[in-house]
Design an enzyme around this catalytic site. Structure first.
Site, PDB file in Angstrom:
ATOM      1  N   GLY A  14     -31.980 -26.369   2.487  1.00 58.75           N
ATOM      2  CA  GLY A  14     -30.974 -25.483   3.063  1.00 58.75           C
ATOM      3  C   GLY A  14     -30.307 -24.616   2.008  1.00 58.75           C
ATOM      4  O   GLY A  14     -29.084 -24.418   2.046  1.00 58.75           O
ATOM      5  N   ASP A  65     -38.398 -27.297   7.908  1.00 56.04           N
ATOM      6  CA  ASP A  65     -37.536 -27.660   9.032  1.00 56.04           C
ATOM      7  C   ASP A  65     -37.265 -29.153   8.903  1.00 56.04           C
ATOM      8  O   ASP A  65     -38.149 -29.983   9.147  1.00 56.04           O
ATOM      9  CB  ASP A  65     -38.237 -27.338  10.349  1.00 56.04           C
ATOM     10  CG  ASP A  65     -37.365 -27.631  11.571  1.00 56.04           C
ATOM     11  OD1 ASP A  65     -36.369 -28.365  11.434  1.00 56.04           O
ATOM     12  OD2 ASP A  65     -37.700 -27.140  12.662  1.00 56.04           O
ATOM     13  N   ASN A  98     -29.074 -30.998   1.205  1.00 55.10           N
ATOM     14  CA  ASN A  98     -27.959 -30.191   1.690  1.00 55.10           C
ATOM     15  C   ASN A  98     -28.135 -29.728   3.129  1.00 55.10           C
ATOM     16  O   ASN A  98     -27.148 -29.532   3.843  1.00 55.10           O
ATOM     17  CB  ASN A  98     -27.797 -28.963   0.779  1.00 55.10           C
ATOM     18  CG  ASN A  98     -26.874 -27.926   1.374  1.00 55.10           C
ATOM     19  OD1 ASN A  98     -25.649 -28.097   1.407  1.00 55.10           O
ATOM     20  ND2 ASN A  98     -27.452 -26.839   1.869  1.00 55.10           N
ATOM     21  N   SER A 148     -19.568 -35.056   4.197  1.00 58.96           N
ATOM     22  CA  SER A 148     -18.474 -34.268   4.764  1.00 58.96           C
ATOM     23  C   SER A 148     -17.191 -35.085   4.707  1.00 58.96           C
ATOM     24  O   SER A 148     -17.214 -36.313   4.821  1.00 58.96           O
ATOM     25  CB  SER A 148     -18.773 -33.901   6.218  1.00 58.96           C
ATOM     26  OG  SER A 148     -17.640 -33.325   6.839  1.00 58.96           O
ATOM     27  N   TYR A 161     -21.510 -35.914  14.392  1.00 58.75           N
ATOM     28  CA  TYR A 161     -21.668 -35.376  13.046  1.00 58.75           C
ATOM     29  C   TYR A 161     -20.914 -36.220  12.021  1.00 58.75           C
ATOM     30  O   TYR A 161     -21.469 -36.619  10.991  1.00 58.75           O
ATOM     31  CB  TYR A 161     -21.181 -33.929  13.004  1.00 58.75           C
ATOM     32  CG  TYR A 161     -21.237 -33.284  11.651  1.00 58.75           C
ATOM     33  CD1 TYR A 161     -22.419 -32.721  11.171  1.00 58.75           C
ATOM     34  CD2 TYR A 161     -20.105 -33.214  10.840  1.00 58.75           C
ATOM     35  CE1 TYR A 161     -22.473 -32.125   9.929  1.00 58.75           C
ATOM     36  CE2 TYR A 161     -20.145 -32.623   9.599  1.00 58.75           C
ATOM     37  CZ  TYR A 161     -21.335 -32.080   9.136  1.00 58.75           C
ATOM     38  OH  TYR A 161     -21.377 -31.498   7.890  1.00 58.75           O
ATOM     39  N   ALA A 163     -19.806 -39.304  12.282  1.00 59.93           N
ATOM     40  CA  ALA A 163     -20.354 -40.659  12.193  1.00 59.93           C
ATOM     41  C   ALA A 163     -21.652 -40.678  11.379  1.00 59.93           C
ATOM     42  O   ALA A 163     -21.899 -41.601  10.595  1.00 59.93           O
ATOM     43  CB  ALA A 163     -20.600 -41.213  13.593  1.00 59.93           C
ATOM     44  N   LYS A 165     -22.467 -38.579   8.978  1.00 60.17           N
ATOM     45  CA  LYS A 165     -22.130 -38.383   7.577  1.00 60.17           C
ATOM     46  C   LYS A 165     -21.592 -39.675   6.958  1.00 60.17           C
ATOM     47  O   LYS A 165     -21.843 -39.961   5.785  1.00 60.17           O
ATOM     48  CB  LYS A 165     -21.123 -37.240   7.426  1.00 60.17           C
ATOM     49  CG  LYS A 165     -21.707 -35.864   7.710  1.00 60.17           C
ATOM     50  CD  LYS A 165     -22.879 -35.541   6.784  1.00 60.17           C
ATOM     51  CE  LYS A 165     -23.349 -34.109   6.953  1.00 60.17           C
ATOM     52  NZ  LYS A 165     -24.486 -33.778   6.065  1.00 60.17           N
ATOM     53  N   ILE A 194     -14.562 -25.785   4.505  1.00 61.56           N
ATOM     54  CA  ILE A 194     -15.053 -24.708   3.660  1.00 61.56           C
ATOM     55  C   ILE A 194     -15.154 -23.428   4.483  1.00 61.56           C
ATOM     56  O   ILE A 194     -15.561 -23.442   5.651  1.00 61.56           O
ATOM     57  CB  ILE A 194     -16.426 -25.074   3.061  1.00 61.56           C
ATOM     58  CG1 ILE A 194     -16.354 -26.436   2.352  1.00 61.56           C
ATOM     59  CG2 ILE A 194     -16.885 -23.990   2.095  1.00 61.56           C
ATOM     60  CD1 ILE A 194     -15.328 -26.522   1.232  1.00 61.56           C
TER      61      ILE A 194
END
Length: 254
Positions: A14, A65, A98, A148, A161, A163, A165, A194
């Site tokens: 990414g 991907d 990332n 995060s 998301y 959970a 992370k 960010i």
């Protein structure tokens, strides 16, 4: 031999935009060669790579991907061949996981399709890509997983998301344990809010000010706040930092 080659190489998933792009550019400024991946936009991926190449560094952009786990074997083969062709090497030094996708749905509105997509990219993909690429990482190298701040505190709309992370931070410690024999260090870096489209910083001004007010530094973070820090970890200066979660959030929600 890889160990005699002073040039370091980082692979960043990414890396075509946002924090990933910042990591790539900052790493290149530190003399690290870059392999970055893009998903849907090759123009953005190669724009970053060409910016590095035009600045005197060396970078290559590859398609990946991270939700397509069955493609990882072929990707690893592609990286292996690239290392031989472009660097005359068999290994690279650093892996930065990332690539990720965000969530904007309450629990009551989260479908199984949304859930599975989040799992595949933000957790399952990291696990199996690291597994496939681990044999190409040099002994004594490093893996950095981008987590995060939402793994530490909760906001509505990002339950899956956040959970995942939190799970990634746990996985980071297991990676560090199992790759310890090869002296590969594994850490997670957790960005705060960010100012990117991904990070939710592109809302209306009142929303931005509200988020900024939760931060001890009184501002939203910038992609370079995270990118510069991650790139700074890619050196021997961090040689005794291992299995850690490091939050780069300016003091949000303290």
């Amino acid at each position: 031999m890889d160990t005699k080659n002073k040039t370091k190489i980082v692979l960043i998933t990414g890396g075509s935009r946002g924090i990933g792009k910042s990591i790539a550019l900052s790493a290149a400024k530190r003399g690290i060669d870059v392999i970055l991946t893009y998903n849907s936009n090759p123009e953005h991926g190669w724009a970053v790579a060409n910016e590095i190449n035009n600045g005197g560094g060396k970078a290559v952009a590859l398609h990946l991907d991270t939700s397509k786990i069955n493609t990882f074997g072929g990707f690893a083969d592609q990286v292996s061949q690239l290392l031989k062709d472009e660097w005359g090497r068999e290994h690279f030094d650093y892996l930065v996981n990332n690539a990720g996708i965000a969530q904007r749905s309450l629990i009551k509105d989260t479908t199984e399709e949304i859930f599975d997509e989040l799992v595949n990219v933000n957790f399952k993909g990291v696990f199996f890509l690291t597994q496939k690429l681990s044999t190409l990482i040099i002994d004594g190298g490093q893996i950095i997983n981008i987590s995060s701040a939402l793994a530490r505190f909760a906001f509505p709309g990002v339950a899956v998301y956040g959970a995942l992370k939190a799970g990634l931070e746990g996985l980071t410690r297991y990676f560090a344990k199992e790759y310890a024999e090869r002296k590969i260090r594994v850490n997670s870096v957790a960005p705060g809010t960010i100012d990117t489209e991904f990070g939710g910083g592109k809302g209306d001004e009142s929303h931005r000010q509200q988020i900024a007010s939760m931060n001890a530094l009184g501002r939203l973070g910038l992609a370079d706040d995270v990118g510069d820090f991650v790139a700074s970890l890619l050196s021997d200066d961090s040689r005794y930092v291992n299995a850690q979660r490091i939050e780069v959030g300016g003091g949000i929600m303290i």
